[in-house]
Design a protein around this motif. Structure first.
Motif, PDB file in Angstrom:
ATOM      1  N   ILE A 243       0.759  -1.267   0.048  1.00  0.00           N
ATOM      2  CA  ILE A 243      -0.061  -0.067  -0.084  1.00  0.00           C
ATOM      3  C   ILE A 243       0.966   1.293   0.011  1.00  0.00           C
ATOM      4  CG2 ILE A 243      -1.791   1.304   1.128  1.00  0.00           C
ATOM      5  CD1 ILE A 243      -2.704  -1.304   2.336  1.00  0.00           C
ATOM      6  N   ALA A 244       1.792   1.257   0.930  1.00  0.00           N
ATOM      7  CA  ALA A 244       2.964   2.128   0.942  1.00  0.00           C
ATOM      8  C   ALA A 244       3.412   2.762  -0.465  1.00  0.00           C
ATOM      9  CB  ALA A 244       3.938   2.157   1.988  1.00  0.00           C
ATOM     10  N   LEU A 245       3.850   1.547  -1.153  1.00  0.00           N
ATOM     11  CA  LEU A 245       4.502   1.785  -2.334  1.00  0.00           C
ATOM     12  C   LEU A 245       3.721   2.426  -3.424  1.00  0.00           C
ATOM     13  CD1 LEU A 245       6.714  -1.598  -3.137  1.00  0.00           C
ATOM     14  CD2 LEU A 245       7.249   0.652  -3.031  1.00  0.00           C
ATOM     15  N   LEU A 246       2.140   1.895  -3.617  1.00  0.00           N
ATOM     16  CA  LEU A 246       1.263   2.637  -4.302  1.00  0.00           C
ATOM     17  C   LEU A 246       1.017   3.996  -4.083  1.00  0.00           C
ATOM     18  CD1 LEU A 246      -1.595  -0.239  -4.756  1.00  0.00           C
ATOM     19  CD2 LEU A 246      -0.052   0.857  -6.542  1.00  0.00           C
ATOM     20  N   LEU A 247       0.739   4.275  -2.900  1.00  0.00           N
ATOM     21  CA  LEU A 247       0.627   5.720  -2.541  1.00  0.00           C
ATOM     22  C   LEU A 247       1.640   6.487  -2.775  1.00  0.00           C
ATOM     23  CD1 LEU A 247      -1.208   5.268   1.122  1.00  0.00           C
ATOM     24  CD2 LEU A 247      -2.278   5.822  -1.084  1.00  0.00           C
ATOM     25  N   ALA A 248       3.108   6.035  -2.422  1.00  0.00           N
ATOM     26  CA  ALA A 248       4.158   6.621  -2.795  1.00  0.00           C
ATOM     27  C   ALA A 248       4.420   7.013  -4.228  1.00  0.00           C
ATOM     28  CB  ALA A 248       5.564   5.913  -2.322  1.00  0.00           C
ATOM     29  N   VAL A 249       3.953   5.864  -5.141  1.00  0.00           N
ATOM     30  CA  VAL A 249       4.156   6.332  -6.593  1.00  0.00           C
ATOM     31  C   VAL A 249       3.247   7.152  -6.898  1.00  0.00           C
ATOM     32  CG1 VAL A 249       3.611   5.016  -9.036  1.00  0.00           C
ATOM     33  CG2 VAL A 249       5.118   4.115  -6.955  1.00  0.00           C
ATOM     34  N   SER A 250       1.953   7.372  -6.561  1.00  0.00           N
ATOM     35  CA  SER A 250       0.931   8.355  -6.673  1.00  0.00           C
ATOM     36  C   SER A 250       1.449   9.736  -6.627  1.00  0.00           C
ATOM     37  CB  SER A 250      -0.405   8.078  -6.246  1.00  0.00           C
ATOM     38  OG  SER A 250      -0.531   6.597  -6.148  1.00  0.00           O
ATOM     39  N   LEU A 251       2.027   9.735  -5.356  1.00  0.00           N
ATOM     40  CA  LEU A 251       2.501  11.055  -4.712  1.00  0.00           C
ATOM     41  C   LEU A 251       3.764  11.512  -5.523  1.00  0.00           C
ATOM     42  CD1 LEU A 251       2.070  13.355  -2.567  1.00  0.00           C
ATOM     43  CD2 LEU A 251       3.853  12.153  -1.114  1.00  0.00           C
ATOM     44  N   GLY A 252       4.543  10.552  -5.868  1.00  0.00           N
ATOM     45  CA  GLY A 252       5.663  11.059  -6.721  1.00  0.00           C
ATOM     46  C   GLY A 252       5.221  11.455  -7.955  1.00  0.00           C
ATOM     47  N   ILE A 253       4.221  10.707  -8.485  1.00  0.00           N
ATOM     48  CA  ILE A 253       3.626  11.221  -9.745  1.00  0.00           C
ATOM     49  C   ILE A 253       3.218  12.713  -9.552  1.00  0.00           C
ATOM     50  CG2 ILE A 253       2.244  10.849 -11.871  1.00  0.00           C
ATOM     51  CD1 ILE A 253       2.540   7.885 -11.198  1.00  0.00           C
ATOM     52  N   ALA A 254       2.343  12.885  -8.599  1.00  0.00           N
ATOM     53  CA  ALA A 254       1.750  14.118  -8.336  1.00  0.00           C
ATOM     54  C   ALA A 254       2.670  15.235  -8.250  1.00  0.00           C
ATOM     55  CB  ALA A 254       0.731  14.037  -7.164  1.00  0.00           C
ATOM     56  N   LEU A 255       3.998  14.794  -7.624  1.00  0.00           N
ATOM     57  CA  LEU A 255       4.712  15.888  -7.430  1.00  0.00           C
ATOM     58  C   LEU A 255       5.966  16.262  -8.552  1.00  0.00           C
ATOM     59  CD1 LEU A 255       5.872  14.899  -3.608  1.00  0.00           C
ATOM     60  CD2 LEU A 255       4.676  17.243  -4.467  1.00  0.00           C
ATOM     61  N   GLY A 256       5.705  15.611  -9.709  1.00  0.00           N
ATOM     62  CA  GLY A 256       6.287  15.863 -10.790  1.00  0.00           C
ATOM     63  C   GLY A 256       7.036  14.588 -11.555  1.00  0.00           C
ATOM     64  N   ALA A 257       7.169  13.565 -11.082  1.00  0.00           N
ATOM     65  CA  ALA A 257       7.857  12.286 -11.409  1.00  0.00           C
ATOM     66  C   ALA A 257       9.092  12.690 -12.177  1.00  0.00           C
ATOM     67  CB  ALA A 257       7.017  11.652 -12.477  1.00  0.00           C
ATOM     68  N   GLY A 258      10.271  13.304 -11.812  1.00  0.00           N
ATOM     69  CA  GLY A 258      11.491  13.515 -12.291  1.00  0.00           C
ATOM     70  C   GLY A 258      11.549  15.120 -12.562  1.00  0.00           C
ATOM     71  N   ASN A 259      10.448  15.716 -12.592  1.00  0.00           N
ATOM     72  CA  ASN A 259      10.482  17.171 -12.886  1.00  0.00           C
ATOM     73  C   ASN A 259       9.763  18.055 -11.735  1.00  0.00           C
ATOM     74  OD1 ASN A 259      11.347  18.742 -14.893  1.00  0.00           O
ATOM     75  ND2 ASN A 259       9.994  17.820 -16.540  1.00  0.00           N
ATOM     76  N   PRO A 260      10.243  18.047 -10.853  1.00  0.00           N
ATOM     77  CA  PRO A 260       9.417  18.671  -9.427  1.00  0.00           C
ATOM     78  C   PRO A 260       9.326  19.994  -9.591  1.00  0.00           C
ATOM     79  CG  PRO A 260      11.576  17.861  -8.650  1.00  0.00           C
ATOM     80  CD  PRO A 260      11.687  17.503 -10.027  1.00  0.00           C
ATOM     81  N   SER A 261       8.571  20.765  -9.086  1.00  0.00           N
ATOM     82  CA  SER A 261       8.234  22.346  -8.920  1.00  0.00           C
ATOM     83  C   SER A 261       9.114  22.793  -7.937  1.00  0.00           C
ATOM     84  CB  SER A 261       7.129  22.850  -9.064  1.00  0.00           C
ATOM     85  OG  SER A 261       6.762  22.911  -7.737  1.00  0.00           O
ATOM     86  N   PRO A 262      10.045  23.699  -8.261  1.00  0.00           N
ATOM     87  CA  PRO A 262      11.001  24.170  -6.982  1.00  0.00           C
ATOM     88  C   PRO A 262      10.281  24.549  -5.803  1.00  0.00           C
ATOM     89  CG  PRO A 262      11.400  25.459  -9.182  1.00  0.00           C
ATOM     90  CD  PRO A 262      10.256  24.650  -9.241  1.00  0.00           C
ATOM     91  N   GLU A 263       8.893  24.875  -5.991  1.00  0.00           N
ATOM     92  CA  GLU A 263       8.384  25.346  -4.547  1.00  0.00           C
ATOM     93  C   GLU A 263       8.258  24.077  -3.723  1.00  0.00           C
ATOM     94  OE1 GLU A 263       4.543  26.190  -6.814  1.00  0.00           O
ATOM     95  OE2 GLU A 263       6.624  26.287  -7.249  1.00  0.00           O
ATOM     96  N   ASN A 264       8.105  23.044  -4.194  1.00  0.00           N
ATOM     97  CA  ASN A 264       7.884  21.739  -3.274  1.00  0.00           C
ATOM     98  C   ASN A 264       9.230  21.043  -2.866  1.00  0.00           C
ATOM     99  OD1 ASN A 264       5.180  21.699  -3.672  1.00  0.00           O
ATOM    100  ND2 ASN A 264       5.107  20.563  -5.786  1.00  0.00           N
ATOM    101  N   ALA A 265      10.274  21.679  -3.273  1.00  0.00           N
ATOM    102  CA  ALA A 265      11.608  21.209  -3.098  1.00  0.00           C
ATOM    103  C   ALA A 265      11.687  20.786  -1.391  1.00  0.00           C
ATOM    104  CB  ALA A 265      12.736  22.255  -3.435  1.00  0.00           C
ATOM    105  N   THR A 266      11.503  21.587  -0.584  1.00  0.00           N
ATOM    106  CA  THR A 266      11.603  21.209   0.926  1.00  0.00           C
ATOM    107  C   THR A 266      10.818  20.118   1.289  1.00  0.00           C
ATOM    108  OG1 THR A 266      11.689  23.802   1.021  1.00  0.00           O
ATOM    109  CG2 THR A 266      11.912  22.598   3.307  1.00  0.00           C
ATOM    110  N   PHE A 267       9.769  20.169   0.983  1.00  0.00           N
ATOM    111  CA  PHE A 267       8.789  18.919   1.304  1.00  0.00           C
ATOM    112  C   PHE A 267       9.219  17.789   0.654  1.00  0.00           C
ATOM    113  CE2 PHE A 267       4.962  16.378  -0.055  1.00  0.00           C
ATOM    114  CZ  PHE A 267       4.454  16.137   1.248  1.00  0.00           C
TER     115      PHE A 267
END
Ligand code: ASP
Length: 431
Positions: free
Chosen positions: A29-53
């Motif tokens: 479950i953790a893996l599934l949620l993590a992948v979804s969150l990772g994709i939502a956060l940019g999947a390799g292209n994160p926006s700079p304002e999320n950097a600290t999070f």
């Protein structure tokens, strides 16, 4: 190991419902949620304002690793002392057993290193350095220096320095002495050893319970580290981890073939019967990730399905479940080499020799419980100056590889029993 296990199982019944979901399911479950969150956060292209999070997502994994590192040395110490004080090993068989254990473990590590050197899983993809990765300190190795360093300056120093070789020297010395004192006292009808034995058993249980708390946090750590990795680097790093899984599985299969060959050449047991008869034990090991929990089944199949003598079955199964962890040794050595390949830090022959030595000791000290190999792996990494932060990435695949190496650990114990049983089957009189 019987008392600690009983206490643990009682404790399990009083756990809250969410902790009673099997760990594997929690991690899935953790893996599934993590992948979804990772994709939502940019999947390799994160926006700079999320950097600290995104950076802070690694905090649970960092804490889990720190706790594992801190628990590694006390776990090895009490596990070795506990085994020495509580297991019965007859004299001559003891020596044979030690030789068998050492050769099998060394072969396992050499197979692991060979496969990792040939397949080079670390170059199949890139892995990002986890935040806060320690400076890599490549060491050149002098085997004599290693020998000179085996005796610590102070008894408690290896506990503080996380030095596995020194720690095992201390643990074995005290283990041997306590064991001898116990037999002397029993011979004289005295029982003064009993309180020490009880204290060691309680401490052992205490360390395992704390370890269980840390392991309960592993799904959270996996969630954080996977979400962070996907957010920052997309899915490329997992290609490399997939290569690592394949390499470990290849090495474990080779180790299984080595066992079957030894059983064929060194005992009266038929290798096919060995595989079929042992299947209950292998399946239990795979499903529980614990060779200690599997121990009664291992003992049972050795006697009833394979027909070994009780003495060989008990030596291999009981002592083996505590000390003989070939799958763990193989895995620890491969992990060190894999991470060294990933970060481009070549481990020369001398350093690989240190990996062999520390992996032997780390596997002796790894208790037969889930994820113990992950705990003692920190010591192998430290011995050759590899950054332990990378172990956080291995946590994401450990839930599966732990099951596979536990099955091999159990197969190793069974092989030792078969070899101890010799070339002549049990006669009717012996039955
Ligand atoms: N789970 C393994 C065992 O019980 C130990 C390890 O983590 O490698 O044998």
């Amino acid at each position: 190991m019987s008392e600690p296990d009983t206490i643990t199982s009682l404790e399990t019944k009083t756990r809250p419902w969410w902790l009673r979901i099997p760990l594997t399911l929690q991690i899935a479950i953790a893996l599934l949620l993590a992948v979804s969150l990772g994709i939502a956060l940019g999947a390799g292209n994160p926006s700079p304002e999320n950097a600290t999070f995104i950076t802070n997502l690694a905090i649970p994994a960092e804490l889990v690793l720190k706790a594992l590192r801190a628990l590694a040395t006390p776990l090895i110490l009490v596990a070795v002392l506990h085994t020495f004080m509580t297991t019965t090993i007859p004299g001559t068989a003891g020596r044979r057993l030690a030789v068998l254990l050492l050769t099998n473990t060394t072969v396992a590590i050499l197979i692991g290193l060979l496969v990792a050197n040939v397949l080079h899983p670390g170059s199949w993809g890139t892995l990002a350095a986890p935040t806060g990765a320690e400076q890599v300190t490549g060491q050149s190795v002098d085997p004599w220096g290693l020998f000179k360093d085996a005796v610590p300056d102070a008894i408690l120093k290896p506990l503080v320095d996380n030095n596995v070789i020194q720690l095992i020297v201390i643990a074995l010395s005290f283990g041997i002495v306590l064991r001898a004192l116990k037999s002397e006292q029993i011979a004289q009808g005295k029982t003064a050893y009993q309180p020490i034995e009880d204290v060691i058993a309680i401490l052992f249980e205490a360390v395992i319970r704390i370890l269980n708390w840390v392991i309960a946090l592993v799904p959270l750590a996996v969630f954080g580290i996977v979400a962070k990795t996907v957010a920052e680097r997309g899915f490329a790093p997992f290609q490399s981890l997939a290569a690592f899984i394949v390499a470990v599985l290849v090495a474990l299969v080779l180790q299984a073939c080595y066992y079957l060959t030894r059983v064929k050449l060194g005992s009266w047991v038929n290798p096919i019967k060995f595989l079929m008869g042992g299947s209950d034990a292998f399946i239990t090991a795979f499903s529980t990730s614990s060779s200690t929990v599997t121990m009664p089944i291992t003992f049972e199949v050795l006697q009833t399905k394979l027909g070994l003598r009780e003495s060989s079955a008990s030596l291999g199964a009981l002592v083996g479940a505590n000390f003989n962890n070939d799958g763990t040794a193989l895995y620890e050595a491969m992990s060190a080499l894999y991470i060294s390949q990933v970060i481009g830090q070549h481990l020369d022959l001398g350093q690989q020799l240190i990996v062999v030595l520390t992996s032997i000791f780390a596997s002796v000290g790894a208790a037969g419980i889930p994820n113990a190999g992950l705990v003692t792996m920190t010591l192998v990494f430290t011995s050759v100056g590899l950054p332990t932060q990378y172990i956080a990435l291995l946590v994401t695949v450990d839930w599966f590889l732990d099951r596979c190496r536990t099955a091999i650990n159990v197969m190793g114990d069974m092989t030792v029993s078969a070899l101890l049983d010799g070339k002549k089957p049990r006669t009717l009189d012996e039955a």
